[in-house]
Design a protein around this motif. Sequence first.
Motif, PDB file in Angstrom:
ATOM      1  N   LYS A  15     -43.558  26.730  24.171  1.00 53.72           N
ATOM      2  CA  LYS A  15     -42.296  27.130  23.541  1.00 53.72           C
ATOM      3  C   LYS A  15     -42.019  28.607  23.839  1.00 53.72           C
ATOM      4  N   GLY A  16     -43.061  29.418  23.803  1.00 62.10           N
ATOM      5  CA  GLY A  16     -42.912  30.839  24.127  1.00 62.10           C
ATOM      6  C   GLY A  16     -42.452  31.058  25.553  1.00 62.10           C
ATOM      7  N   VAL A  17     -42.938  30.240  26.474  1.00 62.66           N
ATOM      8  CA  VAL A  17     -42.522  30.343  27.875  1.00 62.66           C
ATOM      9  C   VAL A  17     -41.034  30.030  27.999  1.00 62.66           C
ATOM     10  N   VAL A  18     -40.572  28.987  27.309  1.00 64.33           N
ATOM     11  CA  VAL A  18     -39.133  28.648  27.357  1.00 64.33           C
ATOM     12  C   VAL A  18     -38.305  29.797  26.795  1.00 64.33           C
ATOM     13  N   LEU A  19     -38.742  30.350  25.676  1.00 64.06           N
ATOM     14  CA  LEU A  19     -38.003  31.470  25.091  1.00 64.06           C
ATOM     15  C   LEU A  19     -38.005  32.671  26.035  1.00 64.06           C
ATOM     16  N   TYR A  20     -39.148  32.935  26.656  1.00 64.46           N
ATOM     17  CA  TYR A  20     -39.253  34.037  27.611  1.00 64.46           C
ATOM     18  C   TYR A  20     -38.218  33.869  28.727  1.00 64.46           C
ATOM     19  N   TYR A  21     -38.157  32.655  29.305  1.00 66.05           N
ATOM     20  CA  TYR A  21     -37.234  32.431  30.415  1.00 66.05           C
ATOM     21  C   TYR A  21     -35.784  32.326  29.950  1.00 66.05           C
ATOM     22  N   ALA A  57     -37.466  26.667  36.111  1.00 66.08           N
ATOM     23  CA  ALA A  57     -38.539  26.259  37.015  1.00 66.08           C
ATOM     24  C   ALA A  57     -38.511  27.092  38.301  1.00 66.08           C
ATOM     25  N   ASP A  58     -37.307  27.330  38.833  1.00 65.97           N
ATOM     26  CA  ASP A  58     -37.185  28.161  40.031  1.00 65.97           C
ATOM     27  C   ASP A  58     -37.652  29.591  39.760  1.00 65.97           C
ATOM     28  N   GLN A  59     -37.249  30.146  38.617  1.00 69.02           N
ATOM     29  CA  GLN A  59     -37.634  31.513  38.269  1.00 69.02           C
ATOM     30  C   GLN A  59     -39.149  31.606  38.061  1.00 69.02           C
ATOM     31  N   ALA A  60     -39.733  30.597  37.427  1.00 69.43           N
ATOM     32  CA  ALA A  60     -41.186  30.580  37.213  1.00 69.43           C
ATOM     33  C   ALA A  60     -41.911  30.539  38.555  1.00 69.43           C
ATOM     34  N   ALA A  61     -41.391  29.761  39.501  1.00 63.87           N
ATOM     35  CA  ALA A  61     -41.999  29.692  40.833  1.00 63.87           C
ATOM     36  C   ALA A  61     -41.901  31.042  41.532  1.00 63.87           C
ATOM     37  N   GLU A  77     -47.446  25.674  36.415  1.00 64.35           N
ATOM     38  CA  GLU A  77     -47.124  24.354  36.965  1.00 64.35           C
ATOM     39  C   GLU A  77     -47.268  23.275  35.897  1.00 64.35           C
ATOM     40  N   SER A  78     -48.392  23.253  35.203  1.00 66.09           N
ATOM     41  CA  SER A  78     -48.563  22.229  34.164  1.00 66.09           C
ATOM     42  C   SER A  78     -47.616  22.481  32.991  1.00 66.09           C
ATOM     43  N   CYS A  79     -47.310  23.738  32.740  1.00 66.98           N
ATOM     44  CA  CYS A  79     -46.356  24.086  31.679  1.00 66.98           C
ATOM     45  C   CYS A  79     -44.973  23.519  32.010  1.00 66.98           C
ATOM     46  N   MET A  80     -44.528  23.672  33.250  1.00 67.77           N
ATOM     47  CA  MET A  80     -43.213  23.158  33.649  1.00 67.77           C
ATOM     48  C   MET A  80     -43.196  21.625  33.613  1.00 67.77           C
ATOM     49  N   GLU A  81     -44.307  20.995  33.987  1.00 65.73           N
ATOM     50  CA  GLU A  81     -44.375  19.536  33.896  1.00 65.73           C
ATOM     51  C   GLU A  81     -44.242  19.086  32.447  1.00 65.73           C
ATOM     52  N   LEU A  83     -42.841  20.761  30.007  1.00 64.75           N
ATOM     53  CA  LEU A  83     -41.475  21.057  29.564  1.00 64.75           C
ATOM     54  C   LEU A  83     -40.488  20.023  30.075  1.00 64.75           C
ATOM     55  N   MET A  84     -40.690  19.554  31.293  1.00 64.32           N
ATOM     56  CA  MET A  84     -39.803  18.512  31.807  1.00 64.32           C
ATOM     57  C   MET A  84     -39.891  17.288  30.902  1.00 64.32           C
ATOM     58  N   ASN A  85     -41.100  16.905  30.536  1.00 61.82           N
ATOM     59  CA  ASN A  85     -41.271  15.744  29.651  1.00 61.82           C
ATOM     60  C   ASN A  85     -40.636  15.978  28.286  1.00 61.82           C
TER      61      ASN A  85
END
Length: 110
Positions: A15-21, A57-61, A77-81, A83-85
């Motif tokens: 959740k923190g990663v989503v908020l960060y981005y 996802a693009d920005q994280a990459a 990578e596993s975080c984005m997977e 989050l997609m789910n």
Amino acid sequence: MQAMIEFSEHETTIKGVVLYYSRKLENQFAEDLVLGVNDITSANEARKLTQFFWDMADQAAEDYQADEELEFEVDLESCMERLMNIFIGYTKRTGFNQQWIEESNRINST
């Protein structure tokens, strides 16, 4: 009925990663969704959420390639997977999964 994006107690970092981005990409709409301030209520908003996911996802990459330090210890990578789910589950609960599929296909067909 409100259908919030749900994060388990074990997903606080995600959740923190989503908020960060959402903040890095200056996407108040996504930030509000993650914080539970509002929900998607239209096909257009579902498309906006889908666009945000792929932008994130693009920005994280890019950040990973640039070896940019995140404030989190996380496997992006596993975080984005995960989050997609989470996002797919959310669009299904709100009745907008078709928009997720169509928009994802549109974005990724380039």
